[in-house]
Design an enzyme around this catalytic site. Structure first.
Site, PDB file in Angstrom:
ATOM      1  N   ASP A  17     -26.594  53.575 -28.345  1.00 35.96           N
ATOM      2  CA  ASP A  17     -25.223  53.899 -27.917  1.00 35.96           C
ATOM      3  C   ASP A  17     -24.564  55.092 -28.637  1.00 35.96           C
ATOM      4  O   ASP A  17     -23.383  55.001 -29.026  1.00 35.96           O
ATOM      5  CB  ASP A  17     -24.323  52.655 -28.073  1.00 35.96           C
ATOM      6  CG  ASP A  17     -24.750  51.490 -27.200  1.00 35.96           C
ATOM      7  OD1 ASP A  17     -25.750  51.608 -26.477  1.00 35.96           O
ATOM      8  OD2 ASP A  17     -24.076  50.432 -27.253  1.00 35.96           O
ATOM      9  N   HIS A  61     -14.466  46.131 -16.279  1.00 36.68           N
ATOM     10  CA  HIS A  61     -15.430  45.220 -16.914  1.00 36.68           C
ATOM     11  C   HIS A  61     -14.707  44.129 -17.710  1.00 36.68           C
ATOM     12  O   HIS A  61     -13.677  44.390 -18.333  1.00 36.68           O
ATOM     13  CB  HIS A  61     -16.352  46.025 -17.843  1.00 36.68           C
ATOM     14  CG  HIS A  61     -17.525  45.253 -18.339  1.00 36.68           C
ATOM     15  ND1 HIS A  61     -17.592  44.738 -19.621  1.00 36.68           N
ATOM     16  CD2 HIS A  61     -18.668  44.897 -17.712  1.00 36.68           C
ATOM     17  CE1 HIS A  61     -18.742  44.103 -19.760  1.00 36.68           C
ATOM     18  NE2 HIS A  61     -19.420  44.184 -18.626  1.00 36.68           N
ATOM     19  N   LYS A 115     -27.041  49.199 -20.351  1.00 37.62           N
ATOM     20  CA  LYS A 115     -26.702  47.786 -20.538  1.00 37.62           C
ATOM     21  C   LYS A 115     -25.202  47.599 -20.388  1.00 37.62           C
ATOM     22  O   LYS A 115     -24.446  48.546 -20.556  1.00 37.62           O
ATOM     23  CB  LYS A 115     -27.175  47.323 -21.920  1.00 37.62           C
ATOM     24  CG  LYS A 115     -26.510  48.089 -23.044  1.00 37.62           C
ATOM     25  CD  LYS A 115     -27.042  47.686 -24.397  1.00 37.62           C
ATOM     26  CE  LYS A 115     -26.372  48.459 -25.503  1.00 37.62           C
ATOM     27  NZ  LYS A 115     -24.920  48.259 -25.588  1.00 37.62           N
ATOM     28  N   CYS A 160     -23.655  46.473 -31.544  1.00 38.97           N
ATOM     29  CA  CYS A 160     -24.858  46.676 -30.725  1.00 38.97           C
ATOM     30  C   CYS A 160     -26.126  46.856 -31.556  1.00 38.97           C
ATOM     31  O   CYS A 160     -27.197  46.388 -31.150  1.00 38.97           O
ATOM     32  CB  CYS A 160     -24.634  47.815 -29.745  1.00 38.97           C
ATOM     33  SG  CYS A 160     -23.420  47.326 -28.472  1.00 38.97           S
TER      34      CYS A 160
HETATM   35  C1  VGL Z   1     -20.391  48.330 -28.675  1.00 40.45           C
HETATM   36  C2  VGL Z   1     -18.431  47.162 -28.585  1.00 40.45           C
HETATM   37  C3  VGL Z   1     -18.435  47.214 -27.211  1.00 40.45           C
HETATM   38  C4  VGL Z   1     -21.446  48.967 -29.519  1.00 40.45           C
HETATM   39  C5  VGL Z   1     -20.421  48.395 -27.295  1.00 40.45           C
HETATM   40  O1  VGL Z   1     -22.155  49.886 -29.033  1.00 40.45           O
HETATM   41  O2  VGL Z   1     -21.597  48.540 -30.693  1.00 40.45           O
HETATM   42  N1  VGL Z   1     -19.405  47.716 -29.306  1.00 40.45           N
HETATM   43  N2  VGL Z   1     -19.434  47.835 -26.574  1.00 40.45           N
END
Ligand code: VGL
Ligand code: ZN
Length: 213
Positions: A17, A61, A115, A160
């Site tokens: 991410d 979402h 994802k 994540c």
């Molecule tokens: C993430 C919160 C919401 C991350 C993704 O990548 O850690 N954290 N969505």
């Protein structure tokens, strides 16, 4: 530094991410999040195989606080699958915030795994959604490719990266988290809890110097 670790053909670097919304100025900015980019690029050059993940939510979402009347970002709610932290709207599909950081080296990546695309369920982990049972398919991909060790880097350490590390270990991969190539959100002690959970799952925390040596 302890023993150097030379990446092998059966190792994969899983980069979590590294997207604009998790970098300074983004919708869910991780403090110093963009600092991982040059280091991840140097690490990626050492690996024969790199996989990237992309948080990829449809508008509205259910992990967004804006989808829950009367709730604010960073509050927790009970979802059908258990507790869920609510977030500012972030990484909405095809928006600039969901794009990779412009300096992230993406060309050599062999797979980009998206994802969090199901409207009703979040997915921190690259392996399982937040119900902890719906698979993303990554285990099958990595096994079919013959990978044995998963090295992790990216954002955020305590969400994540944390859930991906725990699941990588649970799925039977050797899991090494490159700690200085990650940055955390750190909500209410979530970083300390994440480190404990990763260690408990058998994931090893390492410094990038061991891989770059
Ligand atoms: C993430 C919160 C919401 C991350 C993704 O990548 O850690 N954290 N969505
Ligand atoms: Zn998300």
């Amino acid at each position: 530094m302890t023993q150097p670790i030379a990446p092998e053909a059966s190792d994969v670097l899983l980069v979590i991410d590294v997207q604009n919304d998790f970098c300074p100025g983004g919708a869910l900015a991780v403090p110093d999040g963009d600092a991982v980019v040059p280091l991840i690029n140097r690490l990626a050059a050492r690996f024969a195989h790199v996989v990237l993940t992309q948080d990829w939510h449809p508008p509205g979402h259910r992990s967004f606080a804006s989808a829950h009347a009367g709730h604010a970002p960073f509050e927790a709610v009970e979802m059908p699958y258990g507790p869920q932290t609510l977030w500012p709207d972030h990484c909405v599909q095809d928006t600039p915030g969901a794009a990779f950081h412009k300096d992230l080296a993406t060309t050599g990546a062999e797979l980009i795994l998206r994802k969090g695309f199901r409207p009703e369920i979040d997915s921190y982990s690259a392996f399982f959604e937040n119900d902890r049972t719906t698979p993303t398919g990554l285990t099958g991909y990595l096994r079919t490719r013959g990978f044995g060790r998963v090295f992790l880097a990216g954002l955020a350490t305590d969400f994540c990266v944390h859930f991906s590390a725990v699941d990588a270990a649970r799925e039977g991969f050797a899991c090494l988290v490159i700690e200085d190539a990650c940055r955390a959100i750190d909500l209410d002690g979530s970083l300390a809890a994440a480190k404990a959970a990763m260690a408990q799952a058998g994931a090893e925390m390492i410094g990038s110097a061991r891989v770059l040596a």
